[in-house]
Design an enzyme around this catalytic site. Structure first.
Site, PDB file in Angstrom:
ATOM      1  CE  LYS A  18     -22.234  20.545 -34.484  1.00  0.00           C
ATOM      2  NZ  LYS A  18     -22.333  21.209 -33.159  1.00  0.00           N
TER       3      LYS A  18
ATOM      4  CB  SER B 280     -25.511  19.642 -31.436  1.00  0.00           C
ATOM      5  OG  SER B 280     -24.479  20.600 -31.538  1.00  0.00           O
TER       6      SER B 280
ATOM      7  CB  SER C 224     -22.606  21.280 -29.033  1.00  0.00           C
ATOM      8  OG  SER C 224     -23.992  21.279 -28.942  1.00  0.00           O
TER       9      SER C 224
END
Ligand code: GLN
Length: 477
Positions: A76, A151, A175
């Site tokens: 990420k 997210s 997330s």
């Protein structure tokens, strides 16, 4: 080349000489370059990935390769990797290059994982749809009209679409689990303190944890055990021993019976999609007929979780993000003519709308006149939630729930209503508020063919049973 879904299959073919790490990386880089419409990768690390692949191929020849040989993984865009760019999907950090690697990155590399690139996410990990990235929306690979969740949307889609075998995300309020649910894969949020946050760009420090996305529970267990453990660079990491979760799955007795609770209010929740409700109810019945004890419990605190979460995380975020002022860190506005303008313009131009909303909310709940009414109150609510949740775990091994109230929604559908977007987190924030580990595994699909997941939460530091049981559930499906 095969579309690999498990590390064991890759390692088998590496050992037989059918593939090499170099082939694998080249193939995946080619695939990623064709799948640009998904917008999962912000950047691929071609040079370092290829170099790493060649080194591991050599190690394989002399039998010195680590446990993750053949594991091609994406990270990420809020996890730092020395000499590589990282932006938290924000204009504020665009083109920033990290001087050091996150502890998780070092641990992956030490076991010979290959890091292939960085993955899109909501700006500073704030969001539930990956629509808040400064670099465009990520699309769900099951249907590109839909969001992947957030997210960590890019991390979920990269695995879903077979662009890498696994990925790392971060989970502050769901997330990892919510996008795993929306993309039909496995996602794990470890216990708070299991995994070092050193090198994770902070959102809400008392909630954030890094965890994996994979197709199989076995690979999630292996990655979790490798990234877990005490780290002197993060004083919130725990000294609790890290068992070999992956070995434990192989050795575990799949006929072991567990005691599982489900919160009645979750299944009665009026926002819950009927198909999700039916699938979870059917799963409960199946577990009972397999001899597990599954009982409804009352937990009349559901309505307090999302508000407490948003008061506390925005407060922490407003403090964590104070450093991006165009002086100490981050984008500096070229239009500023004095110090005050440097702060104001840099932050106004560098941050997106959702991040600004959270900074303002967080500053408000911490301000002198409102601190007791909001921040201190929410801390007390957090304590009650933790105590009450721990009471459940004194009686039960797991708490079961849907991961999300529905399957993925359409791009744009919720972007104008922050409250509706915040309610996306209704089933996931409990684990972060109380620090417990939780997993999402695929459960079914709604009539429009979009996936949704089942969430299991365990008591703090009981990932071992969480993985064992999840593996049994998945391997049965
Ligand atoms: N959707 C939640 C939020 O927007 C969770 C984010 C996360 O876990 N990073 O805060």
């Amino acid at each position: 080349m095969k579309d690999y879904k498990a590390l064991s299959d890759i390692q088998e073919d590496l050992n037989k000489g059918i593939i090499t790490c170099e082939n694998l990386v080249n193939k995946l880089l080619e695939k990623i370059s064709k799948e640009t419409s998904l917008n999962a990768f912000l950047e691929t690390f071609d040079e370092s990935a290829k170099l790493q692949a060649r080194l591991i191929d050599e190690k394989l020849l002399n039998n010195s390769a680590g446990k993750l040989a053949g594991m091609v993984i994406g990270i990420k865009d809020n996890i730092v990797y020395r000499g590589h760019k990282v932006s938290a999907s924000s204009k504020m950090l665009e083109n920033f290059e990290s001087l050091f690697s996150a502890t998780v990155v070092e641990r992956l590399l030490a076991e010979d994982a290959i890091i292939i690139g960085r993955l899109n996410c909501d700006e500073f990990a704030m969001g539930s749809s990956t629509e808040n990235s400064a670099f465009g929306v990520t699309k769900n690979a099951a249907n590109q009209a839909y969001v992947p969740g957030g997210s960590s949307g890019g991390s979920a889609v990269a695995v879903q679409a077979g662009l890498c075998l696994a990925s790392l995300g971060s989970d502050t309020g769901g997330s990892i689990r919510q996008p795993a649910s929306y993309c039909g894969i496995v996602g794990v949020k470890p216990t708070y303190g299991r995994v070092s946050r050193n090198g994770l760009i902070a959102f809400a420090s008392s909630f954030d944890q890094i965890g994996p996305f994979t197709h199989t529970v076995e690979d999630a267990a292996l990655l979790t055990e490798i990234i877990s453990g005490h780290d002197r660079m993060d004083s919130t990491t725990s000294n609790v021993e890290v068992p070999s979760f992956s070995q434990s799955i192989f050795k575990s007795d799949s006929s072991k019976k567990y005691k599982i609770a489900y919160i009645k209010d979750c299944l009665d929740h009026n926002g819950l999609n009927e198909e999700v409700r039916l699938a979870v109810t059917a799963k409960i019945e199946e577990l009972k007929s397999d001899g597990h004890i599954v009982e409804p419990i009352s937990f009349p605190f559901l309505d307090y979780m999302v508000p407490a979460y948003y008061v506390l995380t925005t407060a922490e975020a407003s403090s964590n993000l104070a450093r991006y002022d165009g002086v100490h860190f981050g984008y500096r506005s070229p239009n500023a003519k004095n110090l005050e303008e440097t702060y104001v313009f840099s932050r106004s131009e560098g941050f997106g709308a959702e991040v600004k909303r959270r900074i303002m909310l967080g500053t408000y709940v911490l301000s002198a006149g409102y601190y007791d009414a909001y921040y201190a109150k929410a801390q007390k609510v957090r304590r009650v939630l933790r105590d009450k949740t721990n009471e459940i775990f004194s009686d039960f091994d797991f708490i079961l729930s849907p991961t999300t109230t529905n399957s993925a929604f359409k791009i744009g559908q919720k972007s104008n209503d922050p409250i509706e977007m915040y309610l996306e987190d209704i089933f996931t924030v409990q684990a972060n508020l109380v620090g417990a580990p939780a997993i999402s595994i695929p459960l079914g699909k709604t009539a429009n063919n979009m996936p949704f997941g089942l969430q299991l939460m365990a008591k703090a530091f009981d990932e071992k049973n969480l993985f064992n049981f999840s593996a049994t559930l998945m391997n049965k499906q």
